[in-house]
Structure formats: C-alpha cells, structure tokens
Design a protein around this motif. Sequence first.
Motif: not given
Length: 275
Positions: A90-111
């Motif tokens: 479920t915490q991974y779904t946050e990363i998935v949501f960010i990538e979906c809405q704001f792009g890969y780079e922001k998702a990896m920054k969050y991770a």
Amino acid sequence: MDCFQLRFGTYPFAEDGYKLVETPYLGMEHQSAVAYGNKYLKGYMGSDLSMTGVGLLFDYITIHESGHEWFGNSITSKDISDMWIHEGFTQYTEIVFIECQFGYEKAMKYAKGLQRNVRNDRPIIGTCCVNNEGSGDMYPKGALLLNTLRHVINNDELWWKIILKYSETYRHKIIDTPTVIAFFNQESNRNLTPIFNQYLNFKSTPILELKLNKKKLEFQWKTDVTDFNMPIDIKVNGKEIRIEPTNKWKKSKFKIKSLDEVEVLNSEFFVKVLK
C-alpha cells in the motif's frame, strides 16, 4: 481510481461502492468505506513523510487508505506477521500514484525520501501464529523493496504486467509471504528469493562493497543471506554499466584510476555503499 485501476485492475468492491467517511481520527482502511480524518490537508496532516516536497502534492490518507482496497482488503495476509503484504504494497501505491500524476522523476524522489523513515530495528516479518507483527519498517522498507525489484527486473512493461497479474490472481484471497515470493519468481523468470529474504527477514539492508585492485573495480554484496545476488547500475566516467555482484568478490572488465570515478546509481535501490 484511474491510476490504481490502470496498475492494479478493477476496483475490488465495485458492488459495494466507494466512500470517504469523515472521522475524528486520522484514518483507516475499511472495505468500500475509507475512514478519513486528514482535515483536507495535503501530505500527512500537512507534513511530508518523505521530506522531499513531493509528499505535499497529494492528500496522504485519501491515497494510502484507498490503496488498501487492493492490498489489505482484497489481498489479505493469513497472519499478522505477514502484514507487510498489506502495508508495504500500500505504501508502494503512493509511489505508483505519484508517477501516474506527476511523472517518474518525482515518484523516485519520493521513494528516495522514504528511506529516512526506515529504522532497520528488526525484521519486517514477525513470528508467525502468535499475534506478533514485524517492524513498522513494513511500510517504507516494504515499498522500497518493491521499488528495488522493479529496477532489478529492469523491464517496466514486464513489471506492470506482474503487478497487475498479482492483484488479479489473488483478488479477494488470503495469502502468505511464500505465495508472494513464488509468484514474483515465476512471473519474472528470476530467482528473487534471496532479495525478498534479506529485506523481509533481516533488519539490515544490503551493503555494496567496492574496492580498487590493480586499476580494476572489484565489488561484492555484504548481506545476512549467503546466496544474495542482485544487479545494480553504476556510472563510470559518464557511462552507465549494470554489474552483477554476489556475496563473493568479482572483478570488472574495465579499468579505472580511482573509486571516485564510480557513481552507484542507487536512488531506485534501497542499499548502502561502502567504498
């Protein structure tokens, strides 16, 4: 919902509907009715768990607790010791949501930011069958494990197929960790068992050791698991190279003058580097 259904399949409780129910406490997952008390703030009560700024782009409780509809409410662990099956995914779904809405780079920054929340105090998996859950690291470290596996597989088309098939195969089912590992091994056609074992059953994270020997880079993993084998990407003088370290020292085919020439591209991996 569009982001989650794209990656995890159809909402598991369509017949029951989906609701946000305002509560005096922070929040909790409930089948088809998410308890919500985040006071309509971005982040986690207005704070960013990742300390990167990315966590303030979305309402944490809405996204996290909605992710539980797939992981926790639909796919459920047999025992509380395997609760990472709920919380890590479920915490991974946050990363998935960010990538979906704001792009890969922001998702990896969050991770990458989530690494600061990992205590490595005890294993993620607790003792089975005695009402014993593992470390709270099951949230960030569990999510980082999945993010690491994505980059180990190094094939996003395959990765998202695996995640979707996992969600659909075990939809409305009760499972355990060996079932999860066996599924990811089969679908990836890789032996990921040592990686799962290190991150789930031991408190320490893998340490990548590097040294210079006669102008050749040597590398190995230092882990609790004795058969650990995980590829990782490095950059040498601007060129990206994937190396395949194990628990035994291996030597590169290329020459370098100094370890300063080697950059470990570990932003997607949850590892430590020792030069």
